[in-house]
Scaffold this active site. Sequence first.
Site, mmCIF file in Angstrom:
data_model
loop_
_atom_site.group_PDB
_atom_site.id
_atom_site.type_symbol
_atom_site.label_atom_id
_atom_site.label_comp_id
_atom_site.label_asym_id
_atom_site.label_seq_id
_atom_site.Cartn_x
_atom_site.Cartn_y
_atom_site.Cartn_z
ATOM 1 N N CYS A 39 0.834 -1.206 0.000
ATOM 2 C CA CYS A 39 0.000 0.000 0.000
ATOM 3 C C CYS A 39 0.866 1.251 0.000
ATOM 4 C CB CYS A 39 -0.931 -0.020 1.198
ATOM 5 S SG CYS A 39 -0.054 -0.302 2.735
ATOM 6 N N GLU A 49 -4.097 3.595 -8.576
ATOM 7 C CA GLU A 49 -3.210 2.668 -7.874
ATOM 8 C C GLU A 49 -3.009 1.447 -8.767
ATOM 9 O OE1 GLU A 49 -4.672 0.538 -4.390
ATOM 10 O OE2 GLU A 49 -2.750 0.886 -3.423
HETATM 11 P P1 NAD Z 1 -9.906 -5.693 -1.676
HETATM 12 O O1 NAD Z 1 -10.501 -4.416 -1.217
HETATM 13 O O2 NAD Z 1 -10.360 -6.266 -2.951
HETATM 14 O O3 NAD Z 1 -10.114 -6.836 -0.573
HETATM 15 C C1 NAD Z 1 -9.680 -6.696 0.762
HETATM 16 C C2 NAD Z 1 -10.529 -7.576 1.653
HETATM 17 O O4 NAD Z 1 -11.863 -7.052 1.681
HETATM 18 C C3 NAD Z 1 -10.663 -9.010 1.174
HETATM 19 O O5 NAD Z 1 -10.676 -9.865 2.287
HETATM 20 C C4 NAD Z 1 -12.019 -9.002 0.462
HETATM 21 O O6 NAD Z 1 -12.626 -10.272 0.413
HETATM 22 C C5 NAD Z 1 -12.800 -8.060 1.346
HETATM 23 N N1 NAD Z 1 -13.934 -7.358 0.717
HETATM 24 C C6 NAD Z 1 -14.058 -6.971 -0.571
HETATM 25 N N2 NAD Z 1 -15.234 -6.328 -0.750
HETATM 26 C C7 NAD Z 1 -15.858 -6.304 0.467
HETATM 27 C C8 NAD Z 1 -17.104 -5.777 0.936
HETATM 28 N N3 NAD Z 1 -17.955 -5.134 0.130
HETATM 29 N N4 NAD Z 1 -17.419 -5.920 2.236
HETATM 30 C C9 NAD Z 1 -16.556 -6.534 3.082
HETATM 31 N N5 NAD Z 1 -15.390 -7.076 2.686
HETATM 32 C C10 NAD Z 1 -15.024 -6.953 1.394
HETATM 33 O O7 NAD Z 1 -8.326 -5.463 -1.672
HETATM 34 P P2 NAD Z 1 -7.190 -6.481 -2.110
HETATM 35 O O8 NAD Z 1 -7.203 -6.548 -3.611
HETATM 36 O O9 NAD Z 1 -7.285 -7.728 -1.334
HETATM 37 O O10 NAD Z 1 -5.876 -5.721 -1.612
HETATM 38 C C11 NAD Z 1 -5.257 -4.705 -2.324
HETATM 39 C C12 NAD Z 1 -5.661 -3.340 -1.822
HETATM 40 O O11 NAD Z 1 -5.412 -3.236 -0.426
HETATM 41 C C13 NAD Z 1 -4.868 -2.223 -2.441
HETATM 42 O O12 NAD Z 1 -5.721 -1.145 -2.774
HETATM 43 C C14 NAD Z 1 -3.911 -1.799 -1.355
HETATM 44 O O13 NAD Z 1 -3.437 -0.490 -1.449
HETATM 45 C C15 NAD Z 1 -4.736 -2.021 -0.147
HETATM 46 N N6 NAD Z 1 -3.872 -2.158 1.040
HETATM 47 C C16 NAD Z 1 -3.838 -1.135 1.946
HETATM 48 C C17 NAD Z 1 -3.002 -1.213 3.047
HETATM 49 C C18 NAD Z 1 -2.949 -0.099 4.072
HETATM 50 O O14 NAD Z 1 -2.488 -0.360 5.180
HETATM 51 N N7 NAD Z 1 -3.384 1.094 3.785
HETATM 52 C C19 NAD Z 1 -2.216 -2.333 3.228
HETATM 53 C C20 NAD Z 1 -2.273 -3.359 2.292
HETATM 54 C C21 NAD Z 1 -3.117 -3.253 1.195
#
Ligand code: NAD
Length: 483
Positions: free
Chosen positions: A285, A386
């Site tokens: 991230c 991103e």
């Molecule tokens: P994502 O948002 O697709 O999924 C993250 C989690 O949320 C997964 O477990 C997914 O199943 C769940 N999810 C998805 N939609 C949901 C909903 N409507 N309700 C509840 N849960 C839901 O993200 P990803 O592709 O797994 O990860 C990548 C993203 O995470 C990138 O945008 C990255 O920047 C971000 N990230 C942020 C940090 C931080 O600390 N700021 C750290 C790591 C990753």
Amino acid sequence: MHERKRLLIGGDEARGEPGEPPLVSVNPATGEVNHEVEAAGSATVDAAAHDADRAARQPSWRDMLPMQRARILFGIADRMEGQGDTLARLQMLENGKVWSECAKQVKSAAATFRYYGAVCETTGSEITPARGDYLSMSVYEPYGVVAAITPWNSPLTMEAQKIAPALAAGNAVVLKPSEVTPSTGLAVGRIALEAGLPPGILNVLPGTGQAVGAALVAHSLVRMVSFTGGTESGRRIAVAAANKLMPVALELGGKSPHIVFADADIDAAVAAVADGIFEGSGQSCVAGSRLFVQRAVHDRVVAGLVERARALKLDLPDVPGAQMGPLATFAHRDKVEGMVEAARAAGARILAGGGRPEAAPLARGAYYLPTVIGGIDNSAGIARQEIFGPVLCVIPFDTEDDLVAQANDSAFGLAAGIWTSDYKRAWRVARALQAGTVWINTYKQLSVATPFGGFKDSGIGREKGVAGMRLYQQPKGIYFGMD
Ligand code: NAD
């Protein structure tokens, strides 16, 4: 027939939801199936939420002394380190991160449990200044059931960052790990039971965001949600939480500016910029994905970066010395590839990478070459979205004011890096940047003791630090009459 893992509810292995297809875990370095994991659904979420609620209200957990809770957290940390190779391997197989990084993340996750054991044992309530004849105080109480929802890029550390402070704060937790990386959370759930955590205090429900994540957020017994993931998922969760008047902590995406002034130590800056974007194949991230270089040193910095990108050792994640593994899934690799192709079509210059490695054995995996893109400005699509891959956008700047305006011209505000030998300028720019973390003459330095989170579309709330435990508690005022 592949191994099929099960859910963890109420201290026991539980079957997935009838009708929900199992998650198929694929090794992104080879395309081979690792194992299957049974998936939860709305009925399983309901059962787990009730179990967690019952467990949270048991005196054995509710009245447990902080020093006893701390001992359990220390025990989890010790066992995680004892089973470090197994945990690191599980993460490596599921998201393709290189072995050295996975091993480091086990240690970091264990340290997080230790830190919150210490915070739990040493942080007290407060007597507040009385304005009359009474004694008033502020005590901090758990919410009850907290949902932790996590992404796939660093499940070991992200899950520790939520579970450890939420338990230290006295809650029960239902963890919904990413569908791509469900196994480390299940393993840590079992470790926690071995360390003496009462059954039902940590439940692990693999499944999809739509079926499990959304049902957890909406469940009436879940009183707080801690989420790390993409900005659009975070926005949906915030809307659902608003309907329940439920607090959320959201750690979301980024497009972090990494800034090199002409007076910087250029060799050190180039090395840090390359690590800041290519480590973890850019799936971080806080990846420094927008490089702003002062024009006088632009060509030298770009030449150094192109050389480093070409020299980086891409390999199978368990090969000693591998510096970059694949992206976490084939679908994600294709998405990154599509974004670079769109930039190319829009006139960007691909200075390094911009494709897949063609030679065996990497051609079988979800690999993408470390990529450097020039010939764009900060308004280009590739400089605004991103990418979450090993893709660096290079943008020249002239003056400090011009730099600050461009760096802040982004929907995101997660992190930023500044390279300069002028400490007054470093301070001015650090204060002017809209970012939750600013690094000066270093990058991606992270500590569990320092608050972490985002400005703007990068999130709400701050994890880590002593306040990282308070995130999972609500203050209560208590008055004793004294007249
Ligand atoms: P994502 O948002 O697709 O999924 C993250 C989690 O949320 C997964 O477990 C997914 O199943 C769940 N999810 C998805 N939609 C949901 C909903 N409507 N309700 C509840 N849960 C839901 O993200 P990803 O592709 O797994 O990860 C990548 C993203 O995470 C990138 O945008 C990255 O920047 C971000 N990230 C942020 C940090 C931080 O600390 N700021 C750290 C790591 C990753």
